[in-house]
Scaffold this motif. Structure first.
Motif, mmCIF file in Angstrom:
data_model
loop_
_atom_site.group_PDB
_atom_site.id
_atom_site.type_symbol
_atom_site.label_atom_id
_atom_site.label_comp_id
_atom_site.label_asym_id
_atom_site.label_seq_id
_atom_site.Cartn_x
_atom_site.Cartn_y
_atom_site.Cartn_z
ATOM 1 N N GLN A 160 1.356 -4.119 -5.649
ATOM 2 C CA GLN A 160 0.668 -4.044 -4.366
ATOM 3 C C GLN A 160 -0.226 -2.817 -4.339
ATOM 4 O O GLN A 160 0.133 -1.777 -4.920
ATOM 5 C CB GLN A 160 1.677 -3.933 -3.217
ATOM 6 C CG GLN A 160 2.499 -5.175 -3.009
ATOM 7 C CD GLN A 160 3.493 -4.970 -1.893
ATOM 8 O OE1 GLN A 160 4.574 -4.461 -2.135
ATOM 9 N NE2 GLN A 160 3.109 -5.342 -0.685
ATOM 10 N N ASP B 113 -2.973 -0.652 1.416
ATOM 11 C CA ASP B 113 -2.750 -1.712 2.409
ATOM 12 C C ASP B 113 -1.702 -2.750 2.018
ATOM 13 O O ASP B 113 -1.432 -3.681 2.774
ATOM 14 C CB ASP B 113 -4.065 -2.419 2.738
ATOM 15 C CG ASP B 113 -4.732 -3.040 1.520
ATOM 16 O OD1 ASP B 113 -4.141 -3.033 0.427
ATOM 17 O OD2 ASP B 113 -5.871 -3.528 1.672
ATOM 18 N N ALA C 10 2.466 -16.112 2.821
ATOM 19 C CA ALA C 10 1.078 -16.453 3.145
ATOM 20 C C ALA C 10 0.489 -17.467 2.163
ATOM 21 O O ALA C 10 -0.675 -17.839 2.288
ATOM 22 C CB ALA C 10 0.217 -15.192 3.167
ATOM 23 N N ARG D 58 -6.230 -13.437 1.966
ATOM 24 C CA ARG D 58 -5.212 -14.006 2.861
ATOM 25 C C ARG D 58 -3.870 -13.288 2.774
ATOM 26 O O ARG D 58 -2.948 -13.590 3.528
ATOM 27 C CB ARG D 58 -4.995 -15.493 2.541
ATOM 28 C CG ARG D 58 -6.213 -16.347 2.789
ATOM 29 C CD ARG D 58 -5.941 -17.843 2.724
ATOM 30 N NE ARG D 58 -4.827 -18.260 1.905
ATOM 31 C CZ ARG D 58 -4.908 -19.029 0.816
ATOM 32 N NH1 ARG D 58 -6.086 -19.455 0.407
ATOM 33 N NH2 ARG D 58 -3.827 -19.377 0.143
ATOM 34 N N CYS D 59 -3.746 -12.339 1.859
ATOM 35 C CA CYS D 59 -2.473 -11.645 1.634
ATOM 36 C C CYS D 59 -2.093 -10.815 2.860
ATOM 37 O O CYS D 59 -2.926 -10.114 3.428
ATOM 38 C CB CYS D 59 -2.579 -10.744 0.404
ATOM 39 S SG CYS D 59 -1.059 -9.824 0.047
ATOM 40 N N ILE D 60 -0.806 -10.903 3.238
ATOM 41 C CA ILE D 60 -0.317 -10.135 4.384
ATOM 42 C C ILE D 60 0.502 -8.920 3.953
ATOM 43 O O ILE D 60 1.038 -8.206 4.790
ATOM 44 C CB ILE D 60 0.486 -11.022 5.359
ATOM 45 C CG1 ILE D 60 1.719 -11.599 4.673
ATOM 46 C CG2 ILE D 60 -0.401 -12.105 5.949
ATOM 47 C CD1 ILE D 60 2.689 -12.318 5.612
ATOM 48 N N GLY D 61 0.624 -8.704 2.643
ATOM 49 C CA GLY D 61 1.285 -7.518 2.131
ATOM 50 C C GLY D 61 2.797 -7.505 2.276
ATOM 51 O O GLY D 61 3.393 -6.437 2.393
ATOM 52 N N SER D 62 3.430 -8.657 2.238
ATOM 53 C CA SER D 62 4.891 -8.711 2.400
ATOM 54 C C SER D 62 5.627 -8.099 1.210
ATOM 55 O O SER D 62 6.735 -7.602 1.353
ATOM 56 C CB SER D 62 5.365 -10.147 2.609
ATOM 57 O OG SER D 62 5.294 -10.878 1.392
ATOM 58 N N VAL E 152 -1.778 -5.073 -0.215
ATOM 59 C CA VAL E 152 -2.293 -6.357 -0.700
ATOM 60 C C VAL E 152 -1.920 -6.545 -2.167
ATOM 61 O O VAL E 152 -1.893 -5.591 -2.947
ATOM 62 C CB VAL E 152 -3.827 -6.437 -0.495
ATOM 63 C CG1 VAL E 152 -4.435 -7.638 -1.207
ATOM 64 C CG2 VAL E 152 -4.139 -6.512 0.997
ATOM 65 N N CYS F 202 6.092 -16.682 -1.378
ATOM 66 C CA CYS F 202 5.012 -15.959 -0.689
ATOM 67 C C CYS F 202 4.814 -16.531 0.717
ATOM 68 O O CYS F 202 4.479 -17.709 0.865
ATOM 69 C CB CYS F 202 3.713 -16.070 -1.483
ATOM 70 S SG CYS F 202 2.307 -15.281 -0.652
#
Length: 66
Positions: free
Chosen positions: A26, A30, A57, A9-13, A32, A55
């Motif tokens: 990270q 990508d 997400a 579910r990680c959006i990589g913010s 993540v 977070c």
């Protein structure tokens, strides 16, 4: 404390890596989340809570010792 992350579910913010760099990183390809320490020392509990709270997400789950 035990930390669990839901990478699917990680959006990589990157917020987690910014607020708790000793606990999170990270992936290069990508962005993540990578969990560096699933059982952090007590002095890392506050940064873990901040990372989980911030977070976007909600992929960081904290489990308190019982």
């Amino acid at each position: 404390m035990r930390i669990e992350v839901h990478t699917e579910r990680c959006i990589g913010s990157g917020v987690c890596a910014l607020v708790a760099p000793d606990l999170f990183d990270q992936r290069d390809d990508d962005g993540v989340v990578v969990l560096l320490d699933p059982r952090p020392a007590p002095e890392q509990h506050e940064p873990a809570h901040e990372a989980a709270t911030r977070c976007p997400a909600s992929v960081i789950e904290l489990h308190e010792a019982g």
